[in-house]
Design a protein around this motif. Sequence first.
Motif, short mmCIF file in Angstrom:
data_model
loop_
_atom_site.label_atom_id
_atom_site.label_comp_id
_atom_site.label_asym_id
_atom_site.label_seq_id
_atom_site.Cartn_x
_atom_site.Cartn_y
_atom_site.Cartn_z
N ILE A 16 61.66 19.21 -39.31
CA ILE A 16 63.03 17.97 -39.51
C ILE A 16 64.17 19.06 -38.76
CG2 ILE A 16 65.16 17.77 -41.52
CD1 ILE A 16 63.11 17.91 -42.96
N ASP A 17 65.03 18.52 -37.85
CA ASP A 17 65.77 18.40 -36.51
C ASP A 17 67.23 18.03 -36.66
OD1 ASP A 17 66.54 20.10 -34.80
OD2 ASP A 17 64.95 18.93 -33.14
N PRO A 18 67.70 18.50 -37.85
CA PRO A 18 68.88 17.59 -37.17
C PRO A 18 70.23 18.27 -36.24
CG PRO A 18 69.36 18.60 -38.90
CD PRO A 18 67.35 19.00 -39.25
N LYS A 19 70.68 17.24 -35.77
CA LYS A 19 72.29 17.19 -34.62
C LYS A 19 73.44 16.65 -35.08
CE LYS A 19 68.47 19.42 -31.74
NZ LYS A 19 68.74 20.78 -31.62
N THR A 23 68.47 12.98 -36.11
CA THR A 23 67.99 13.72 -36.62
C THR A 23 66.36 13.41 -36.08
OG1 THR A 23 68.85 13.92 -38.66
CG2 THR A 23 66.78 14.59 -38.23
N HIS A 24 65.62 14.63 -35.63
CA HIS A 24 64.62 14.26 -35.82
C HIS A 24 63.25 14.74 -36.19
CE1 HIS A 24 65.38 13.55 -31.68
NE2 HIS A 24 66.28 14.40 -31.32
N THR A 50 62.64 8.86 -34.60
CA THR A 50 64.79 9.28 -34.68
C THR A 50 65.32 8.57 -36.02
OG1 THR A 50 64.05 10.23 -32.08
CG2 THR A 50 65.82 9.59 -33.26
N HIS A 56 70.25 8.70 -39.93
CA HIS A 56 70.46 9.49 -40.03
C HIS A 56 71.83 10.89 -41.26
CE1 HIS A 56 72.19 13.40 -38.32
NE2 HIS A 56 73.69 13.27 -38.36
N ALA A 59 68.88 11.51 -44.47
CA ALA A 59 68.25 12.31 -44.09
C ALA A 59 67.10 13.47 -44.68
CB ALA A 59 68.14 12.61 -42.35
#
Length: 124
Positions: A16-19, A23-24, A50, A56, A59
């Motif tokens: 899990i890659d939150p920005k 979020t990816h 995505t 997002h 997530a």
Amino acid sequence: MKQKADFIITGRIGKIDPKEKVTHIDVATNYPYKDKDDNWKDRTVWNRVTLFKKQHERAIEIGVGDLVTFEGRVGQSSYEQNGVRHYNVDLTVSDFAIERRKGEQAPATNDTPPAADDDDHVPF
């Protein structure tokens, strides 16, 4: 008839890659097949979805190993690197549902025995 490119993916959550605004999430799905000796095997395929805006924000409900169903639209993008054009398939989520948390057993029905824990088949 309306033309569209939608997707539905149900799988276990990997990375899990939150920005800040997006979020990816990497999702592992298993596809059963028979090998040359007629034994059943699983082939794991990873997809990256995505999430923007409302999805997002939601997530944070998702954890690594959870079984989640994602729905959304399929798009395409491209970029150039070192003079070579690269193409991507973009999977943008419009909704998702958490089916089971990591470690939870599938609910048993009156007709079938309890399902095996899917955690054994996720390669992480």
